[in-house]
Design an enzyme around this catalytic site. Structure first.
Site, PDB file in Angstrom:
ATOM      1  N   LYS A  11       0.826  -1.212   0.000  1.00  0.00           N
ATOM      2  CA  LYS A  11       0.000   0.000   0.000  1.00  0.00           C
ATOM      3  C   LYS A  11       0.859   1.260   0.000  1.00  0.00           C
ATOM      4  O   LYS A  11       0.650   2.169  -0.812  1.00  0.00           O
ATOM      5  CB  LYS A  11      -0.907   0.029   1.241  1.00  0.00           C
ATOM      6  CG  LYS A  11      -1.571   1.380   1.460  1.00  0.00           C
ATOM      7  CD  LYS A  11      -2.347   1.453   2.750  1.00  0.00           C
ATOM      8  CE  LYS A  11      -1.570   1.869   3.953  1.00  0.00           C
ATOM      9  NZ  LYS A  11      -1.570   3.279   4.330  1.00  0.00           N
ATOM     10  N   ASN A  12       1.824   1.318   0.916  1.00  0.00           N
ATOM     11  CA  ASN A  12       2.560   2.577   1.063  1.00  0.00           C
ATOM     12  C   ASN A  12       3.523   2.836  -0.094  1.00  0.00           C
ATOM     13  O   ASN A  12       3.964   3.971  -0.285  1.00  0.00           O
ATOM     14  CB  ASN A  12       3.262   2.631   2.428  1.00  0.00           C
ATOM     15  CG  ASN A  12       2.242   2.843   3.546  1.00  0.00           C
ATOM     16  OD1 ASN A  12       1.092   3.215   3.292  1.00  0.00           O
ATOM     17  ND2 ASN A  12       2.652   2.589   4.784  1.00  0.00           N
ATOM     18  N   CYS A 107      -4.628   8.142   9.363  1.00  0.00           N
ATOM     19  CA  CYS A 107      -4.794   7.628  10.722  1.00  0.00           C
ATOM     20  C   CYS A 107      -4.469   8.706  11.748  1.00  0.00           C
ATOM     21  O   CYS A 107      -3.559   9.504  11.542  1.00  0.00           O
ATOM     22  CB  CYS A 107      -3.881   6.425  10.952  1.00  0.00           C
ATOM     23  SG  CYS A 107      -4.376   4.977  10.021  1.00  0.00           S
ATOM     24  N   ARG A 112       0.463  15.266  13.256  1.00  0.00           N
ATOM     25  CA  ARG A 112       1.266  14.757  12.138  1.00  0.00           C
ATOM     26  C   ARG A 112       1.694  15.941  11.277  1.00  0.00           C
ATOM     27  O   ARG A 112       1.096  16.227  10.242  1.00  0.00           O
ATOM     28  CB  ARG A 112       0.481  13.721  11.330  1.00  0.00           C
ATOM     29  CG  ARG A 112       0.172  12.470  12.131  1.00  0.00           C
ATOM     30  CD  ARG A 112      -0.556  11.411  11.323  1.00  0.00           C
ATOM     31  NE  ARG A 112       0.297  10.734  10.352  1.00  0.00           N
ATOM     32  CZ  ARG A 112      -0.113   9.731   9.575  1.00  0.00           C
ATOM     33  NH1 ARG A 112      -1.359   9.292   9.658  1.00  0.00           N
ATOM     34  NH2 ARG A 112       0.721   9.158   8.720  1.00  0.00           N
ATOM     35  N   ASP A 115       6.085  19.961   8.345  1.00  0.00           N
ATOM     36  CA  ASP A 115       7.109  21.007   8.236  1.00  0.00           C
ATOM     37  C   ASP A 115       8.334  20.562   7.424  1.00  0.00           C
ATOM     38  O   ASP A 115       8.922  21.353   6.689  1.00  0.00           O
ATOM     39  CB  ASP A 115       7.543  21.468   9.640  1.00  0.00           C
ATOM     40  CG  ASP A 115       8.016  20.296  10.497  1.00  0.00           C
ATOM     41  OD1 ASP A 115       7.237  19.342  10.675  1.00  0.00           O
ATOM     42  OD2 ASP A 115       9.162  20.319  10.958  1.00  0.00           O
ATOM     43  N   ASP A 295       4.204   0.352  12.023  1.00  0.00           N
ATOM     44  CA  ASP A 295       2.939  -0.137  11.459  1.00  0.00           C
ATOM     45  C   ASP A 295       2.653  -1.591  11.830  1.00  0.00           C
ATOM     46  O   ASP A 295       1.619  -2.130  11.446  1.00  0.00           O
ATOM     47  CB  ASP A 295       2.933   0.046   9.926  1.00  0.00           C
ATOM     48  CG  ASP A 295       2.922   1.519   9.545  1.00  0.00           C
ATOM     49  OD1 ASP A 295       2.651   2.368  10.420  1.00  0.00           O
ATOM     50  OD2 ASP A 295       3.193   1.827   8.364  1.00  0.00           O
ATOM     51  N   ARG A 387      -8.810   0.209   4.266  1.00  0.00           N
ATOM     52  CA  ARG A 387      -7.881   1.175   3.657  1.00  0.00           C
ATOM     53  C   ARG A 387      -6.563   0.494   3.290  1.00  0.00           C
ATOM     54  O   ARG A 387      -5.829   1.010   2.447  1.00  0.00           O
ATOM     55  CB  ARG A 387      -7.581   2.323   4.630  1.00  0.00           C
ATOM     56  CG  ARG A 387      -8.728   3.309   4.771  1.00  0.00           C
ATOM     57  CD  ARG A 387      -8.306   4.551   5.546  1.00  0.00           C
ATOM     58  NE  ARG A 387      -6.895   4.813   5.328  1.00  0.00           N
ATOM     59  CZ  ARG A 387      -6.021   5.118   6.278  1.00  0.00           C
ATOM     60  NH1 ARG A 387      -6.417   5.229   7.517  1.00  0.00           N
ATOM     61  NH2 ARG A 387      -4.763   5.350   5.999  1.00  0.00           N
TER      62      ARG A 387
HETATM   63  C1  EPZ Z   1       4.376   6.860   6.768  1.00  0.00           C
HETATM   64  O1  EPZ Z   1       3.675   7.952   7.343  1.00  0.00           O
HETATM   65  C2  EPZ Z   1       3.386   5.743   6.606  1.00  0.00           C
HETATM   66  N1  EPZ Z   1       2.304   6.193   5.725  1.00  0.00           N
HETATM   67  C3  EPZ Z   1       2.834   5.345   7.980  1.00  0.00           C
HETATM   68  O2  EPZ Z   1       2.035   4.190   7.782  1.00  0.00           O
HETATM   69  C4  EPZ Z   1       3.986   4.985   8.911  1.00  0.00           C
HETATM   70  O3  EPZ Z   1       3.488   4.801  10.221  1.00  0.00           O
HETATM   71  C5  EPZ Z   1       5.055   6.086   8.941  1.00  0.00           C
HETATM   72  O4  EPZ Z   1       5.460   6.429   7.587  1.00  0.00           O
HETATM   73  C6  EPZ Z   1       6.306   5.690   9.707  1.00  0.00           C
HETATM   74  O5  EPZ Z   1       6.853   4.530   9.150  1.00  0.00           O
HETATM   75  C7  EPZ Z   1       2.489   6.141   4.403  1.00  0.00           C
HETATM   76  O6  EPZ Z   1       3.517   5.723   3.890  1.00  0.00           O
HETATM   77  C8  EPZ Z   1       1.345   6.605   3.571  1.00  0.00           C
HETATM   78  P1  EPZ Z   1       6.730  10.015   8.769  1.00  0.00           P
HETATM   79  P2  EPZ Z   1       4.325   9.419   7.335  1.00  0.00           P
HETATM   80  O7  EPZ Z   1       6.781  11.262   7.960  1.00  0.00           O
HETATM   81  O8  EPZ Z   1       5.100   9.560   6.086  1.00  0.00           O
HETATM   82  C9  EPZ Z   1       7.374  13.301  12.265  1.00  0.00           C
HETATM   83  C10 EPZ Z   1       0.117   2.852   7.824  1.00  0.00           C
HETATM   84  O9  EPZ Z   1      -0.397   2.278   8.817  1.00  0.00           O
HETATM   85  N2  EPZ Z   1       7.313  14.303  11.190  1.00  0.00           N
HETATM   86  O10 EPZ Z   1       7.794   9.000   8.560  1.00  0.00           O
HETATM   87  O11 EPZ Z   1       3.239  10.370   7.635  1.00  0.00           O
HETATM   88  C11 EPZ Z   1       6.029  12.622  12.493  1.00  0.00           C
HETATM   89  O12 EPZ Z   1       5.202  13.385  13.331  1.00  0.00           O
HETATM   90  C12 EPZ Z   1       0.600   4.272   7.950  1.00  0.00           C
HETATM   91  O13 EPZ Z   1       0.226   2.316   6.715  1.00  0.00           O
HETATM   92  C13 EPZ Z   1       7.486  15.643  11.498  1.00  0.00           C
HETATM   93  O14 EPZ Z   1       7.678  16.026  12.661  1.00  0.00           O
HETATM   94  O15 EPZ Z   1       5.298   9.309   8.574  1.00  0.00           O
HETATM   95  C14 EPZ Z   1       6.453  11.286  13.064  1.00  0.00           C
HETATM   96  O16 EPZ Z   1       6.684  11.420  14.446  1.00  0.00           O
HETATM   97  C15 EPZ Z   1       0.165   4.897   9.213  1.00  0.00           C
HETATM   98  N3  EPZ Z   1       7.460  16.555  10.477  1.00  0.00           N
HETATM   99  C16 EPZ Z   1       7.785  10.997  12.368  1.00  0.00           C
HETATM  100  O17 EPZ Z   1       8.235  12.255  11.870  1.00  0.00           O
HETATM  101  C17 EPZ Z   1       7.246  16.203   9.184  1.00  0.00           C
HETATM  102  O18 EPZ Z   1       7.240  17.081   8.303  1.00  0.00           O
HETATM  103  C18 EPZ Z   1       7.710  10.013  11.207  1.00  0.00           C
HETATM  104  O19 EPZ Z   1       6.687  10.411  10.305  1.00  0.00           O
HETATM  105  C19 EPZ Z   1       7.055  14.831   8.877  1.00  0.00           C
HETATM  106  C20 EPZ Z   1       7.090  13.903   9.899  1.00  0.00           C
END
Ligand code: EPZ
Length: 418
Positions: A11-12, A107, A112, A115, A295, A387
């Site tokens: 999916k991702n 989710c 989330r 920035d 995940d 989803r």
């Molecule tokens: C991806 O989300 C996945 N979604 C998530 O899977 C997964 O949990 C996550 O990566 C971590 O592996 C998709 O790929 C569509 P991140 P993403 O940016 O990209 C912080 C599922 O169940 N952060 O890696 O949104 C954030 O708050 C889903 O399939 C910032 O602070 O996650 C978090 O603590 C749920 N600023 C950490 O980084 C930003 O600009 C990691 O988030 C971006 C992120």
């Protein structure tokens, strides 16, 4: 559970690769697409709305032609349904130098922020603004640059890779995420003529190119779907061959399951999971790849409630990813949560109860718990599960699970019918 199950495309990876088709000057044929999950339907509807021609060649193969894409504004109603709609920001910015997408949904596990995505776009020369919940990014020129992320972020790594693929010169992303779907996206873009090196390490180098062409590409198998079936097999003391996987992507999950006393045998593109004896406690900490994936955190927690002894689960990525614990406790689990740490007192068994899927992976955890619990459980709000898990009901039933989807007419429709 026993038998064989075949894992769908990731999916991702799909929700990043489909927007990337925007760059192709010609049709792309994408294979192994999990077309039956709703996040994929939404991203396809977004592309169609922008002017792409999307044709299903067979159940899991799509032909996408983005030659006629002309719009750069993603409708709010579609964008808010899923997190990955924000990949249209990077893709449209990269192709048209302008894009407008609403703040994304997805989710809910705490704040989330995006920035780091915006910081990356800015480094490439784009300006951004937020108006009425819509993020607008635009640039006269996109010029390659050095982008250092303050934390490891999957989404920002993907978005900046997309924005940089046609930028002038060299972009270097440092502290990049290394998840398998990052590598898959880079491979897809490279097969279209992009010049991306280092995906899968923490430094990704992107030399901008002027043109990208159509391609034929197969999406990697879903690491998390595979891990979920591995956990479900262990929870039911089953014996299942999980096919169409890349065992290397499952290593951190395999290692934890082995620690719990589960037998995992790796083959070239499948794994066999067998669980005969009792499950033993273990500690788990989620980390960016190649660490244990966040995940899979709810699913492993569900499994640990069935183990003997006390396990500690630490969430290393999200602030609030234990919302589902109350639901597991309704099934007799003994778990206490303090911030990002859950202490699971394994009781060795669970008892059926009506529960809710609070998000996608939490929903998967409820399915695992319900399969192992004594009695019949009812899981509500399964749209979350739909989803991300293709044909979950069918796949589980073939493995011997007793699971049935029931559509309960919505109360207002029922009232109108009276
Ligand atoms: C991806 O989300 C996945 N979604 C998530 O899977 C997964 O949990 C996550 O990566 C971590 O592996 C998709 O790929 C569509 P991140 P993403 O940016 O990209 C912080 C599922 O169940 N952060 O890696 O949104 C954030 O708050 C889903 O399939 C910032 O602070 O996650 C978090 O603590 C749920 N600023 C950490 O980084 C930003 O600009 C990691 O988030 C971006 C992120």
């Amino acid at each position: 559970m026993s038998g064989e199950v075949s894992i769908s495309g990731a999916k991702n990876a799909a929700v990043a690769i489909i927007p990337a088709a925007v760059f192709a000057e010609g049709p792309c044929v994408i294979e192994n697409v999990p077309t039956e999950i709703s996040d994929v339907s939404v991203i396809l509807r977004i592309l169609s709305d922008l002017g792409a021609e999307v044709k299903m060649l067979n159940k899991n193969t799509l032909r996408i032609d983005c030659t006629r894409v002309h719009k750069t504004v993603v409708p709010y109603e579609l964008a808010r349904q899923m997190r990955a709609s924000y990949y249209m920001l990077g893709a449209l910015l990269g192709r048209f130098h302008t894009a407008e997408v609403s703040m994304p949904g997805g989710c809910n596990f705490g704040v989330r922020p995006i920035d780091q995505h915006l910081k990356g776009f800015k480094a490439l020369g784009a300006e951004w603004s937020l108006e009425n919940g819509m993020i607008n990014v635009s640039a006269d020129r996109l010029v390659g640059s050095q982008v250092y992320f303050d934390m490891v972020t999957v989404g920002a790594t993907i978005n900046v890779m997309l924005a940089a693929v046609k930028a002038e010169g060299l972009t270097v992303i440092e502290n990049a995420a290394k998840e398998p779907h990052i590598v898959d996206l880079a491979n897809f873009l490279n097969s279209m003529g992009a010049d991306i090196m280092g995906a899968g390490t923490d430094t990704i180098k992107i030399h901008g190119v002027e043109h990208l062409h159509g391609t034929t590409y197969a999406i990697i198998p879903d690491q998390i779907e595979a891990g979920t079936y591995m956990a479900a097999t262990a929870a039911t003391h089953g014996d299942v061959i999980i096919k169409n996987v890349i065992p290397k992507h499952l290593e951190s999950i395999t290692a934890r399951l082995r620690k719990m006393g589960v037998e995992v045998t790796e083959y070239d593109d499948s794994v066999r999971v067998t669980c005969n004896g009792p499950l033993t406690k273990t500690n788990v900490k989620t980390m960016p790849h190649p660490g244990f994936p966040t995940d899979m955190q709810p699913q492993i927690t569900a499994l640990l409630t069935l183990a003997e002894g006390t396990s500690i689960v630490t969430e290393g990525i999200w602030d609030n990813r234990f919302r589902y614990v109350d639901e597991l406790m309704r099934m007799g689990a003994d778990i206490s949560v303090d911030g990002r740490v859950a202490v699971v007192e394994g009781t060795g068994k669970l008892i059926a109860a009506p529960v809710k899927a609070t998000d996608l992976r939490a929903g998967a955890a409820m399915v695992i718990a319900a399969l192992a619990a004594e009695g019949t459980s009812q899981i509500e709000d399964i749209e979350h599960i739909e989803r991300g898990y293709e044909e979950i009901e069918l796949k589980l039933r073939r493995l011997g699970a007793q699971i049935k989807k029931i559509v309960i007419p919505d109360a207002t429709t029922a009232a109108k019918a009276l």
